[in-house]
Motif scaffolding. Structure first.
Motif, PDB file in Angstrom:
ATOM      1  N   TRP A 227       0.903  -1.192  -0.228  1.00 50.31           N
ATOM      2  CA  TRP A 227       0.264  -0.029  -0.080  1.00 50.31           C
ATOM      3  C   TRP A 227       0.727   1.287   0.053  1.00 50.31           C
ATOM      4  N   VAL A 228       1.804   1.244   0.553  1.00 52.22           N
ATOM      5  CA  VAL A 228       2.655   2.653   1.360  1.00 52.22           C
ATOM      6  C   VAL A 228       3.253   2.090  -0.606  1.00 52.22           C
ATOM      7  N   VAL A 229       4.050   1.466  -0.779  1.00 51.62           N
ATOM      8  CA  VAL A 229       5.157   1.514  -2.556  1.00 51.62           C
ATOM      9  C   VAL A 229       4.178   1.812  -3.548  1.00 51.62           C
ATOM     10  N   PHE A 230       2.797   1.405  -4.106  1.00 53.84           N
ATOM     11  CA  PHE A 230       2.238   1.966  -4.646  1.00 53.84           C
ATOM     12  C   PHE A 230       1.586   3.381  -4.124  1.00 53.84           C
ATOM     13  N   THR A 231       1.149   4.228  -3.046  1.00 53.17           N
ATOM     14  CA  THR A 231       1.217   4.915  -3.405  1.00 53.17           C
ATOM     15  C   THR A 231       1.851   5.793  -3.330  1.00 53.17           C
ATOM     16  N   PHE A 232       3.321   5.507  -3.342  1.00 54.59           N
ATOM     17  CA  PHE A 232       4.537   6.200  -3.634  1.00 54.59           C
ATOM     18  C   PHE A 232       4.191   6.636  -5.089  1.00 54.59           C
ATOM     19  N   VAL A 233       4.521   5.673  -5.682  1.00 51.15           N
ATOM     20  CA  VAL A 233       4.900   5.439  -7.184  1.00 51.15           C
ATOM     21  C   VAL A 233       3.959   6.246  -7.885  1.00 51.15           C
ATOM     22  N   ALA A 234       2.827   6.167  -7.472  1.00 53.88           N
ATOM     23  CA  ALA A 234       1.377   6.952  -7.796  1.00 53.88           C
ATOM     24  C   ALA A 234       1.447   8.601  -7.735  1.00 53.88           C
ATOM     25  N   ALA A 235       2.215   9.368  -5.874  1.00 52.90           N
ATOM     26  CA  ALA A 235       1.858  10.334  -6.013  1.00 52.90           C
ATOM     27  C   ALA A 235       3.960  10.920  -6.807  1.00 52.90           C
ATOM     28  N   TRP A 236       4.527  10.219  -6.754  1.00 46.75           N
ATOM     29  CA  TRP A 236       5.838  10.122  -7.490  1.00 46.75           C
ATOM     30  C   TRP A 236       5.581  10.556  -8.470  1.00 46.75           C
ATOM     31  N   SER A 245      -5.926   6.636  -6.139  1.00 46.26           N
ATOM     32  CA  SER A 245      -7.516   5.916  -6.465  1.00 46.26           C
ATOM     33  C   SER A 245      -6.880   4.540  -7.704  1.00 46.26           C
ATOM     34  N   TRP A 246      -5.949   4.592  -8.754  1.00 43.67           N
ATOM     35  CA  TRP A 246      -5.856   3.335  -9.224  1.00 43.67           C
ATOM     36  C   TRP A 246      -4.693   2.736  -8.522  1.00 43.67           C
ATOM     37  N   ALA A 247      -3.719   3.306  -7.858  1.00 43.80           N
ATOM     38  CA  ALA A 247      -3.267   2.411  -7.013  1.00 43.80           C
ATOM     39  C   ALA A 247      -3.553   1.646  -5.749  1.00 43.80           C
ATOM     40  N   TRP A 248      -4.359   2.588  -5.139  1.00 45.28           N
ATOM     41  CA  TRP A 248      -5.320   1.776  -4.212  1.00 45.28           C
ATOM     42  C   TRP A 248      -6.031   0.441  -4.778  1.00 45.28           C
ATOM     43  N   LEU A 249      -6.664   0.686  -5.619  1.00 44.17           N
ATOM     44  CA  LEU A 249      -7.150  -0.783  -6.714  1.00 44.17           C
ATOM     45  C   LEU A 249      -6.274  -1.611  -6.815  1.00 44.17           C
ATOM     46  N   THR A 250      -4.569  -1.724  -6.773  1.00 46.88           N
ATOM     47  CA  THR A 250      -3.816  -2.194  -7.603  1.00 46.88           C
ATOM     48  C   THR A 250      -3.825  -2.758  -6.416  1.00 46.88           C
ATOM     49  N   LEU A 252      -5.890  -3.918  -4.069  1.00 49.12           N
ATOM     50  CA  LEU A 252      -6.843  -4.080  -3.351  1.00 49.12           C
ATOM     51  C   LEU A 252      -6.796  -6.138  -4.477  1.00 49.12           C
ATOM     52  N   CYS A 253      -5.978  -5.472  -6.002  1.00 52.41           N
ATOM     53  CA  CYS A 253      -6.133  -7.009  -7.343  1.00 52.41           C
ATOM     54  C   CYS A 253      -5.304  -7.743  -6.728  1.00 52.41           C
ATOM     55  N   PHE A 254      -4.264  -6.888  -5.499  1.00 59.94           N
ATOM     56  CA  PHE A 254      -2.437  -7.745  -5.694  1.00 59.94           C
ATOM     57  C   PHE A 254      -3.084  -8.310  -3.703  1.00 59.94           C
ATOM     58  N   VAL A 255      -3.914  -7.922  -3.142  1.00 62.97           N
ATOM     59  CA  VAL A 255      -3.847  -8.248  -1.879  1.00 62.97           C
ATOM     60  C   VAL A 255      -4.203 -10.101  -1.898  1.00 62.97           C
ATOM     61  N   PRO A 256      -5.106 -10.335  -3.058  1.00 60.25           N
ATOM     62  CA  PRO A 256      -5.921 -11.693  -3.295  1.00 60.25           C
ATOM     63  C   PRO A 256      -4.746 -13.027  -3.633  1.00 60.25           C
ATOM     64  N   GLU A 257      -4.115 -12.447  -4.660  1.00 66.08           N
ATOM     65  CA  GLU A 257      -2.823 -13.183  -4.899  1.00 66.08           C
ATOM     66  C   GLU A 257      -1.948 -12.841  -4.244  1.00 66.08           C
ATOM     67  N   ILE A 258      -1.633 -11.920  -3.256  1.00 68.08           N
ATOM     68  CA  ILE A 258      -0.576 -12.150  -2.463  1.00 68.08           C
ATOM     69  C   ILE A 258      -0.908 -13.659  -1.153  1.00 68.08           C
ATOM     70  N   VAL A 259      -2.096 -13.794  -1.155  1.00 70.14           N
ATOM     71  CA  VAL A 259      -2.567 -14.897   0.067  1.00 70.14           C
ATOM     72  C   VAL A 259      -2.282 -15.863  -0.566  1.00 70.14           C
ATOM     73  N   ILE A 260      -3.002 -15.844  -1.749  1.00 70.59           N
ATOM     74  CA  ILE A 260      -3.664 -17.076  -2.382  1.00 70.59           C
ATOM     75  C   ILE A 260      -1.747 -18.065  -2.689  1.00 70.59           C
ATOM     76  N   LYS A 261      -0.813 -17.177  -2.906  1.00 72.78           N
ATOM     77  CA  LYS A 261       0.396 -17.823  -3.270  1.00 72.78           C
ATOM     78  C   LYS A 261       0.906 -17.445  -2.165  1.00 72.78           C
ATOM     79  N   SER A 262       1.043 -17.535  -0.254  1.00 74.02           N
ATOM     80  CA  SER A 262       1.365 -17.513   0.659  1.00 74.02           C
ATOM     81  C   SER A 262       0.726 -19.357   1.076  1.00 74.02           C
TER      82      SER A 262
END
Length: 288
Positions: A227-236, A245-250, A252-262
């Motif tokens: 969340w911090v990384v993508f917010t930084f990317v958006a602000a950068w 909003s694009w960063a936070w939506l990304t 939200l899509c990233f979290v399920p992938e991380i949980v499933i991989k773990s």
């Protein structure tokens, strides 16, 4: 006309942060075990210059001078669009220029760029994806046709950035400074979000991992760090709500992938019976 300085200032800011962090980490007691790294790194084992080793090994304090800092900020081949290179890796190659690419290989690199440039010229003349988007004719099409046009625009964007970054990396190689390769794989070869973001603007991804992701805790706090990384990317890119909003939506899509991989990795480790790793190693030894 005059080139506006604030267009490139985003990249200059990344270099400023890189210099400050590398200098502070050099003064601290952090130590990079180069011998241990060489045992695992295929690049170092082959005798080539390893970018990761140049970046992590650090420099002596006298290498962090104001003149070298200005050279790093305004290095002409990388000033406009990168690729992003850390200060340690850049300053190390000022004394010892890169040796991974010979003159012939650099020429072949430039020739491949010309062929890719001809490819995008063919695309813009025979595939009118961008024309549909600019003229807003896509509103009159079916959902499937809109999907095809969106996919074509994405391919065009990938090839466009591919050409931009490789053009500047080519001139950097001519000057003796090797930088990370942006767009190392095609977007059609990225089956998940993680591999996509590692390949899209890959040098920026390496910068984020070193200067943002790892200081935040790395993989131990991955669900919070992204969340911090993508917010930084958006602000950068630019301080706009649509980018945030694009960063936070990304994310939200990233979290399920991380949980499933773990979950999948933990399941595979638990599935291996006691002594299973010993048997696997023993079989591999017999095969070799």
């Amino acid at each position: 006309g005059t080139f506006r300085w604030h267009i490139c200032f985003n990249f200059v800011v990344l270099r400023m942060i890189s210099f400050g962090c590398d200098y502070c980490w050099t003064l601290s007691s952090s130590h990079f075990d180069h011998k241990k790294h060489m045992q695992k790194c295929e690049v170092c084992y082959s005798g080539k210059t390893c970018y990761f080793a140049l970046q992590e090994k650090g420099l002596s304090v006298d290498k962090y001078t104001f003149l070298t800092y200005l050279c790093y900020l305004t290095y002409a081949p990388l000033y406009i669009a990168g690729p992003v290179v850390s200060y340690n890796a850049f300053a190390a190659q000022l004394d010892v220029p890169q040796k991974n690419y010979s003159v012939g290989q650099i020429c072949c690199y430039g020739l491949r760029w010309i062929l890719n440039f001809l490819l995008i010229e063919v695309m813009t003349h025979f595939f009118h994806y961008n024309a549909f988007v600019v003229s807003r004719l896509w509103r009159q099409l079916t959902p499937f046709e809109i999907f095809i046009i969106s996919y074509g625009v994405l391919i065009f964007m990938w090839l466009k950035f591919f050409l931009i970054w490789r053009y500047f990396r080519f001139w950097s190689l001519v000057g003796g400074v090797e930088t990370p390769e942006n767009m190392p794989r095609c977007i059609n070869n990225c089956p998940d979000l993680e591999s996509f973001w590692k390949s899209w603007h890959a040098s920026f991804n390496k910068w984020l991992v070193r200067y943002v992701y790892i200081p935040l805790g790395g993989s131990r706090r991955k669900l919070l760090s992204i969340w911090v990384v993508f917010t930084f990317v958006a602000a950068w890119h630019d301080l706009e709500w649509k980018l945030i909003s694009w960063a936070w939506l990304t994310c939200l899509c990233f979290v399920p992938e991380i949980v499933i991989k773990s979950f999948s990795n933990n399941f595979q480790r638990q599935k291996v019976p006691l002594g299973g790793s010993f048997i696997v190693n023993y079989v591999q030894l017999l095969v070799l």
